[in-house]
Scaffold this active site. Structure first.
Site, PDB file in Angstrom:
ATOM      1  N   ASN A  10       0.806  -1.184  -0.033  1.00  0.00           N
ATOM      2  CA  ASN A  10      -0.118  -0.096  -0.203  1.00  0.00           C
ATOM      3  C   ASN A  10       0.891   1.362   0.113  1.00  0.00           C
ATOM      4  O   ASN A  10       1.599   1.595   0.899  1.00  0.00           O
ATOM      5  CB  ASN A  10      -0.994   0.027   1.347  1.00  0.00           C
ATOM      6  CG  ASN A  10      -1.748   1.238   1.396  1.00  0.00           C
ATOM      7  OD1 ASN A  10      -1.835   2.117   0.338  1.00  0.00           O
ATOM      8  ND2 ASN A  10      -2.374   1.542   2.606  1.00  0.00           N
ATOM      9  N   LYS A  12       0.268   4.194  -0.239  1.00  0.00           N
ATOM     10  CA  LYS A  12      -0.339   5.373   0.318  1.00  0.00           C
ATOM     11  C   LYS A  12      -0.112   6.657  -0.439  1.00  0.00           C
ATOM     12  O   LYS A  12      -0.147   6.479  -1.750  1.00  0.00           O
ATOM     13  CB  LYS A  12      -0.058   5.522   1.921  1.00  0.00           C
ATOM     14  CG  LYS A  12      -0.081   4.486   2.761  1.00  0.00           C
ATOM     15  CD  LYS A  12       0.179   4.341   4.148  1.00  0.00           C
ATOM     16  CE  LYS A  12       0.053   3.323   4.736  1.00  0.00           C
ATOM     17  NZ  LYS A  12      -0.076   3.285   6.346  1.00  0.00           N
ATOM     18  N   HIS A  99      -9.333   1.161   4.736  1.00  0.00           N
ATOM     19  CA  HIS A  99      -8.246   1.282   5.542  1.00  0.00           C
ATOM     20  C   HIS A  99      -8.418   2.188   6.672  1.00  0.00           C
ATOM     21  O   HIS A  99      -9.053   3.296   6.849  1.00  0.00           O
ATOM     22  CB  HIS A  99      -6.997   1.880   4.654  1.00  0.00           C
ATOM     23  CG  HIS A  99      -5.715   1.981   5.381  1.00  0.00           C
ATOM     24  ND1 HIS A  99      -5.418   2.868   6.153  1.00  0.00           N
ATOM     25  CD2 HIS A  99      -4.666   1.055   4.934  1.00  0.00           C
ATOM     26  CE1 HIS A  99      -3.947   2.363   6.515  1.00  0.00           C
ATOM     27  NE2 HIS A  99      -3.849   1.604   6.055  1.00  0.00           N
ATOM     28  N   GLU A 101      -6.764   4.617   7.892  1.00  0.00           N
ATOM     29  CA  GLU A 101      -6.701   6.150   7.347  1.00  0.00           C
ATOM     30  C   GLU A 101      -7.832   6.732   6.722  1.00  0.00           C
ATOM     31  O   GLU A 101      -8.345   7.744   7.180  1.00  0.00           O
ATOM     32  CB  GLU A 101      -5.333   6.230   6.734  1.00  0.00           C
ATOM     33  CG  GLU A 101      -3.978   5.817   7.589  1.00  0.00           C
ATOM     34  CD  GLU A 101      -2.945   5.434   6.759  1.00  0.00           C
ATOM     35  OE1 GLU A 101      -2.949   5.433   5.690  1.00  0.00           O
ATOM     36  OE2 GLU A 101      -2.262   4.862   7.476  1.00  0.00           O
ATOM     37  N   GLU A 171      -5.275  -5.123  10.489  1.00  0.00           N
ATOM     38  CA  GLU A 171      -4.134  -3.975  10.801  1.00  0.00           C
ATOM     39  C   GLU A 171      -4.203  -3.175  12.097  1.00  0.00           C
ATOM     40  O   GLU A 171      -5.173  -2.334  11.972  1.00  0.00           O
ATOM     41  CB  GLU A 171      -4.145  -2.872   9.752  1.00  0.00           C
ATOM     42  CG  GLU A 171      -3.804  -3.717   8.243  1.00  0.00           C
ATOM     43  CD  GLU A 171      -3.252  -2.483   7.380  1.00  0.00           C
ATOM     44  OE1 GLU A 171      -2.240  -2.737   6.882  1.00  0.00           O
ATOM     45  OE2 GLU A 171      -3.850  -1.334   7.232  1.00  0.00           O
ATOM     46  N   GLY A 177       2.807   2.230  10.815  1.00  0.00           N
ATOM     47  CA  GLY A 177       3.959   3.133  10.869  1.00  0.00           C
ATOM     48  C   GLY A 177       4.509   3.569  12.160  1.00  0.00           C
ATOM     49  O   GLY A 177       5.221   4.542  12.378  1.00  0.00           O
ATOM     50  N   SER A 217       3.790  -2.049  10.331  1.00  0.00           N
ATOM     51  CA  SER A 217       5.034  -2.315  10.806  1.00  0.00           C
ATOM     52  C   SER A 217       5.865  -3.432  10.079  1.00  0.00           C
ATOM     53  O   SER A 217       6.838  -4.149  10.867  1.00  0.00           O
ATOM     54  CB  SER A 217       5.439  -2.013  12.149  1.00  0.00           C
ATOM     55  OG  SER A 217       4.959  -0.683  12.491  1.00  0.00           O
TER      56      SER A 217
HETATM   57  P1  13P Z   1       3.243   0.366   7.721  1.00  0.00           P
HETATM   58  O1  13P Z   1       3.708  -0.949   7.097  1.00  0.00           O
HETATM   59  O2  13P Z   1       3.862   1.558   7.196  1.00  0.00           O
HETATM   60  O3  13P Z   1       3.141   0.236   9.278  1.00  0.00           O
HETATM   61  O4  13P Z   1       1.773   0.520   7.185  1.00  0.00           O
HETATM   62  C1  13P Z   1       1.056  -0.526   7.406  1.00  0.00           C
HETATM   63  C2  13P Z   1      -0.517  -0.226   6.682  1.00  0.00           C
HETATM   64  O5  13P Z   1      -1.116   0.614   6.867  1.00  0.00           O
HETATM   65  C3  13P Z   1      -0.762  -0.854   5.169  1.00  0.00           C
HETATM   66  O6  13P Z   1      -1.898  -0.662   4.657  1.00  0.00           O
END
Ligand code: 13P
Length: 255
Positions: A10, A12, A99, A101, A171, A177, A217
């Protein structure tokens, strides 16, 4: 039981289309030997999908393409939104839906997630439906009931064939992150509960077939620990998907 491992990146809100093409080409050189065993997917921003789709087609790459969101309506006056057939037109295979976010910053609810999940299937693509708890929910020991509710509401109204193809990404929000992760056993417990929920909704064959990814992560150093767990069928990767060598390291951990 033969679920194919899926490692999806992803991206982002990172990468221009040119940067995305370079990332895909660099990645290809590193994971070409893995394609038979592990499904690899990249999910660039909308603006990078066309170029990504073109390089995948012209270079004959066995890399799946995903979008990061989609509107559920076929078309209409929805400024800024992207419709299902705009993504199938670009040969997208997957769409990330819900997601954390998008839930946090763009007001997604289980209801809009469900509209999108059904529309993704309706357009012939496969949703990667994201679920996961906040730290407060985890500390209140409510993770499994919270995630179960997200799955029940988000994946409602499918037929059993669709449910079998569904991908759910677990997740935990506090792991995204941050460099923090649950133990592999704790991640597996939630992934197993997600599978059981799909089983209760759509029957044992769907439970056996649904793929449940872990995300949050994931790095080359920790990926194998998660992949060794029986109910973890791959990973949804954020930051580590933006560098070809680290993403390739995660793909190789799934072999
Ligand atoms: P990270 O791997 O940066 O923690 O992000 C995970 C994520 O949100 C994947 O959709």
């Amino acid at each position: 039981m033969s679920r194919r491992m899926l490692v999806a990146g992803n991206w982002k809100m990172f990468t221009t289309s040119g940067e995305g093409v370079i990332l895909i080409q660099d990645l290809t050189g590193l994971v070409r030997d893995c394609w038979d065993e592990v499904e690899v997917a990249v999910c660039p921003p909308f603006t990078g999908l066309k170029a990504a789709s073109t390089v995948i087609e012209i270079d004959g790459l066995s890399i799946a393409l995903g979008a990061q969101d989609m509107h559920w309506e076929a078309e209409g006056a929805f400024t800024g939104a992207v419709a299902p057939r705009m993504l199938t037109d670009l040969r997208c295979n997957y769409v990330i839906v819900g997601h954390s976010e998008r839930r946090e910053y763009f007001g997604e609810t289980n209801e809009t997630v469900n509209n999108k999940v059904r529309a993704v299937f309706g357009a012939g693509m496969v949703p990667i439906m994201c679920v996961g708890e906040s730290l407060a929910t985890r500390e209140a020991l409510e993770t499994e009931s919270f995630v179960r509710n997200q799955v029940m509401e988000g994946a409602a109204g499918l037929d059993s064939a669709q449910a079998s193809k569904l991908v759910v990404a677990y997740e935990p929000i506090w792991a995204i992150g941050t460099g923090r992760t649950p133990t592999p056993e704790a991640a597996n417990d939630v992934c197993r509960s997600i599978r059981a929920t799909i089983g209760a909704m759509y029957g044992p064959p769907a439970a056996t077939s649904v793929r449940v990814l872990y995300g949050g992560s994931v790095k080359p150093e920790n990926a194998k620990m998660f992949f060794d767990e029986p109910d973890v069928d791959g990973a949804l990767v954020g930051g580590a998907a933006l560098k070809a060598d680290s993403f390739a390291g995660i793909v190789k951990a799934a072999l």
